[in-house]
Scaffold this active site. Structure first.
Site, PDB file in Angstrom:
ATOM      1  N   CYS A 154       4.407  -8.347 -12.690  1.00  0.00           N
ATOM      2  CA  CYS A 154       3.919  -7.969 -11.353  1.00  0.00           C
ATOM      3  C   CYS A 154       5.157  -7.571 -10.561  1.00  0.00           C
ATOM      4  CB  CYS A 154       3.165  -9.120 -10.706  1.00  0.00           C
ATOM      5  SG  CYS A 154       1.801  -9.768 -11.700  1.00  0.00           S
ATOM      6  N   ALA A 155       5.624  -6.356 -10.752  1.00  0.00           N
ATOM      7  CA  ALA A 155       7.016  -6.031 -10.481  1.00  0.00           C
ATOM      8  C   ALA A 155       7.350  -5.661  -9.045  1.00  0.00           C
ATOM      9  CB  ALA A 155       7.452  -4.891 -11.409  1.00  0.00           C
TER      10      ALA A 155
ATOM     11  N   PRO B  68       8.038  -5.488  -5.121  1.00  0.00           N
ATOM     12  CA  PRO B  68       8.729  -4.257  -4.716  1.00  0.00           C
ATOM     13  C   PRO B  68       9.969  -3.896  -5.520  1.00  0.00           C
ATOM     14  CG  PRO B  68       9.311  -6.026  -3.234  1.00  0.00           C
ATOM     15  CD  PRO B  68       8.304  -6.603  -4.183  1.00  0.00           C
ATOM     16  N   GLY B  69      10.431  -4.737  -6.477  1.00  0.00           N
ATOM     17  CA  GLY B  69      11.448  -4.286  -7.414  1.00  0.00           C
ATOM     18  C   GLY B  69      12.807  -4.947  -7.351  1.00  0.00           C
ATOM     19  N   ASN B  70      13.042  -5.873  -6.419  1.00  0.00           N
ATOM     20  CA  ASN B  70      14.359  -6.519  -6.372  1.00  0.00           C
ATOM     21  C   ASN B  70      14.656  -7.287  -7.651  1.00  0.00           C
ATOM     22  OD1 ASN B  70      15.129  -5.601  -3.868  1.00  0.00           O
ATOM     23  ND2 ASN B  70      14.362  -7.380  -2.763  1.00  0.00           N
ATOM     24  N   LYS B  71      13.664  -8.043  -8.151  1.00  0.00           N
ATOM     25  CA  LYS B  71      13.875  -8.803  -9.385  1.00  0.00           C
ATOM     26  C   LYS B  71      14.049  -7.862 -10.573  1.00  0.00           C
ATOM     27  CE  LYS B  71      11.099 -12.764  -7.783  1.00  0.00           C
ATOM     28  NZ  LYS B  71      10.522 -12.122  -6.578  1.00  0.00           N
TER      29      LYS B  71
ATOM     30  N   ASP C 108       2.542  -2.810 -12.033  1.00  0.00           N
ATOM     31  CA  ASP C 108       2.004  -3.197 -10.738  1.00  0.00           C
ATOM     32  C   ASP C 108       0.769  -2.355 -10.453  1.00  0.00           C
ATOM     33  OD1 ASP C 108       3.270  -5.028  -8.380  1.00  0.00           O
ATOM     34  OD2 ASP C 108       1.936  -3.494  -7.568  1.00  0.00           O
TER      35      ASP C 108
ATOM     36  N   ASP D 263       5.842 -13.034 -11.755  1.00  0.00           N
ATOM     37  CA  ASP D 263       5.884 -13.419 -10.351  1.00  0.00           C
ATOM     38  C   ASP D 263       4.606 -12.861  -9.708  1.00  0.00           C
ATOM     39  OD1 ASP D 263       7.584 -14.564  -8.128  1.00  0.00           O
ATOM     40  OD2 ASP D 263       7.242 -12.564  -7.322  1.00  0.00           O
TER      41      ASP D 263
ATOM     42  N   CYS E 165       6.294 -17.451  -4.406  1.00  0.00           N
ATOM     43  CA  CYS E 165       6.882 -17.791  -3.109  1.00  0.00           C
ATOM     44  C   CYS E 165       5.859 -18.617  -2.334  1.00  0.00           C
ATOM     45  CB  CYS E 165       7.305 -16.544  -2.338  1.00  0.00           C
ATOM     46  SG  CYS E 165       6.021 -15.307  -2.129  1.00  0.00           S
TER      47      CYS E 165
END
Length: 456
Positions: A229-230, A232-235, A253, A300, A354
C-alpha cells in the site's frame, strides 16, 4: 493564487465534515499536494490565533465578500507564513496589513510571549515534536547535506546521544538522530518544504517512525520487494535507497491520484528500481511468476491514523475513530496481512500502521498468526532497545514496537516484524540497535595486527 483558494476549500470541507484532510487534499486536484497539505495543516494549527487576530482587526466586517476560511489562509500567509505571493486578494489584505500586524503584536503582549509559535502553547498531553528529515542517499551523501546546511548558517551538533538532546534543540540548529544513520533532526516548527534540497529530492521530510518499517525490513541490494500500500511514497523511496536502486520494488496503490503524486516524488528522489501499479494488493496473485523472487514485503495498510499529530484535522471533534469504521479497517488489515504472508518465497514482512488502536495493531497480528500453519511465521524481536513495546495482549506481543510523542518524540505508530519460521535468526538481519551499524552502513574494517617476526 490558486493555492490559497484550494486551501480554503479544504478547510471548508473539514469544517463541514465532507471528508478527512488527506481525502480533501488529494481530491482537490491541486498539482502540488504537499504544498497544499502543509499550508492547510499550519493554518489549522494556528486557527485559534488567526481567529483572534481577524476578529480584533475587524477584517470580515470590513471585507464582507472575503469568506472566513480564505481569510484564515491569507492572514496565516501574511503574518506567519512566507508572505502573500499574489492573487486578487493581495491588495485587499495590504489595506489591512498594519492593523493585522498590530493585533498580532497585542496578542503576544497579552499572552506574554515573544515568538509566534509560543502563541500556540503546549498541547494537552502532547510533547512538541522535532522535525525529522531523511537524507536521500540516492541523491546525496549525508556529509554533503550536512555541509550544505552548515553553509546556510545552521548549527550542527553531531549525533545526539538520546532523546534529551532532541528535546533541547532550539533555533537554527540540527543534529543526527541517535538511532537512524541518515536522519537529521531539527527543532519543532522548522519549515523545510520550500528548501532547495527538499525540492530537489536530496532531503525527504519523513517522521522518524515512518522510517522504521523500511529499515527493519532491511532488503539487501538486488532483492525483490513488494510495497503493498505504497502511496504517498516516502517509504518506497527509502526502500530504493536501501537497495541502492539494485533489485526491484513492486508498489501497489488503489488511489490513482495518490499514485500519480507518488510517481513525481519517486522521480524527484532518483528512484529507478520501482514498478508502480494502480491495483488492489488483495487482487495480486502470489503465484504470478513476476513475484516468484519476492522475499520482502512492506505492508503499511490504510488505517484510522489515530497516532498522527494531525488526527484532529482528520476527525475534528472526535475522541477516537468511529467503532464501525475501526472494525472495517481491522478486517481489511487482517485480509491484507494474511494475503501478504501467502507469497511463497517470502522471508520477512513488516506490518505497520500510524494508529494507536489495539484493534488495528496487536489484534490484527495475533489473529493472522493464529490462522497460519504452526511455525510458518513468527514475530521477530524488533529493535530490543526501543523504549515502547507492543501491548501485552498475547504472548510475544512485546516483540512489536509502539511509538508515541511522550515516549519517543514521534507520532503514534506500531510496527511488527514477521519472519518465516525456518529462518536461522529470530531477529531481522542486520539487527538495528542504538549504537550499532544499521542496514546499508558497512561496519568499519578491523585493522589486522602485524605479527612480530620470530627471533632465531
Amino acid at each position: 493564487m490558486a493555492l490559497y483558494g484550494a486551501a480554503a476549500a479544504v478547510l471548508s470541507g473539514l469544517e463541514a465534515r465532507r471528508g478527512s484532510l488527506k481525502t480533501l487534499v488529494y481530491g482537490s486536484r491541486f498539482q502540488n499536494v504537499r504544498q497544499l497539505y502543509a499550508l492547510v495543516c499550519e493554518t489549522q494549527r494556528y486557527s485559534e490565533v488567526l481567529e483572534a487576530v481577524i476578529g480584533s482587526a475587524g477584517l470580515l466586517e470590513a471585507e464582507r465578500k472575503l469568506p472566513p476560511p480564505l481569510a484564515k489562509v491569507l492572514v496565516y500567509e501574511l503574518l506567519l507564513g512566507r508572505g502573500l505571493r499574489g492573487g486578487r486578494w493581495k491588495p485587499v489584505l495590504a489595506r489591512h496589513q498594519a492593523r493585522l500586524r498590530a493585533e498580532l503584536a497585542r496578542l503576544k503582549v497579552r499572552r506574554r510571549v515573544s515568538r509566534n509559535e509560543d502563541l500556540l502553547g503546549p498541547r494537552p498531553g502532547a510533547a512538541p515534536l522535532p522535525r525529522f528529515v531523511r537524507v536521500n542517499t540516492l541523491r546525496s551523501r549525508l556529509e554533503d547535506a550536512v555541509d550544505y546546511l552548515k553553509r546556510e548558517g545552521y548549527g550542527y551538533q553531531g549525533r545526539a546521544s538520546g532523546l534529551e538532546e532532541l528535546r533541547a534543540l532550539r533555533g537554527k540548529r540540527f543534529c543526527l538522530d541517535p538511532l537512524l544513520p541518515e536522519l537529521l533532526v531539527f527543532p519543532p516548527g522548522t519549515d523545510l518544504h520550500q528548501h532547495p534540497l527538499h525540492r530537489a529530492g536530496h532531503l525527504i521530510l519523513q517522521d522518524k517512525v515512518s522510517c522504521l518499517p523500511a529499515m527493519l525490513l532491511a532488503p539487501p541490494p538486488g532483492a525483490h520487494v513488494i510495497d503493498a500500500c505504497a502511496a504517498p511514497g516516502n517509504k518506497t523511496s527509502q526502500l530504493a535507497a536501501l537497495l541502492g536502486n539494485r533489485g526491484k520494488i513492486f508498489a501497489f496503490d488503489l488511489d490513482a491520484g495518490r499514485l500519480a503524486t507518488m510517481a513525481t516524488l519517486l522521480t524527484r528522489a532518483g528512484v529507478s528500481c520501482c514498478e508502480l501499479a494502480n491495483e488492489d494488493f488483495l487482487s495480486v496473485s502470489p503465484s504470478d511468476p513476476r513475484y516468484r523472487q519476492v522475499q520482502y514485503i512492506l505492508l503499511d495498510p490504510s488505517c484510522s491514523g489515530s497516532g498522527m499529530a494531525s488526527r484532529s484535522l482528520e476527525e475534528p471533534g472526535e475522541s477516537g475513530p468511529d467503532p464501525e469504521r475501526l472494525r472495517a479497517l481491522a478486517g481489511f488489515q487482517r485480509r491484507a496481512l494474511a494475503h501478504a504472508l501467502s507469497f511463497p518465497a517470502l522471508r520477512r514482512l513488516v506490518y505497520s500502521t500510524c494508529s494507536i488502536c489495539q484493534e488495528e495493531n496487536e489484534d490484527v497480528v495475533r489473529d493472522v498468526l493464529q490462522q497460519q500453519e504452526r511455525g510458518a511465521f513468527r514475530l521477530a524481536h524488533a529493535l530490543p532497545l526501543w523504549p515502547e513495546r507492543g501491548l501485552g495482549t498475547f504472548p510475544g506481543a512485546e516483540r512489536c514496537i509502539r511509538a508515541s510523542p511522550e515516549a519517543t518524540l514521534t507520532g503514534g505508530f506500531f510496527v511488527a516484524v514477521l519472519e518465516r519460521g525456518d529462518e536461522t535468526s529470530s531477529d531481522p538481519e542486520p539487527q538495528a540497535q542504538a549504537g550499532e551499524p544499521l542496514p546499508n552502513v558497512p561496519p568499519k574494517k578491523k585493522k589486522r595486527r602485524r605479527q612480530k617476526p620470530s627471533t632465531p
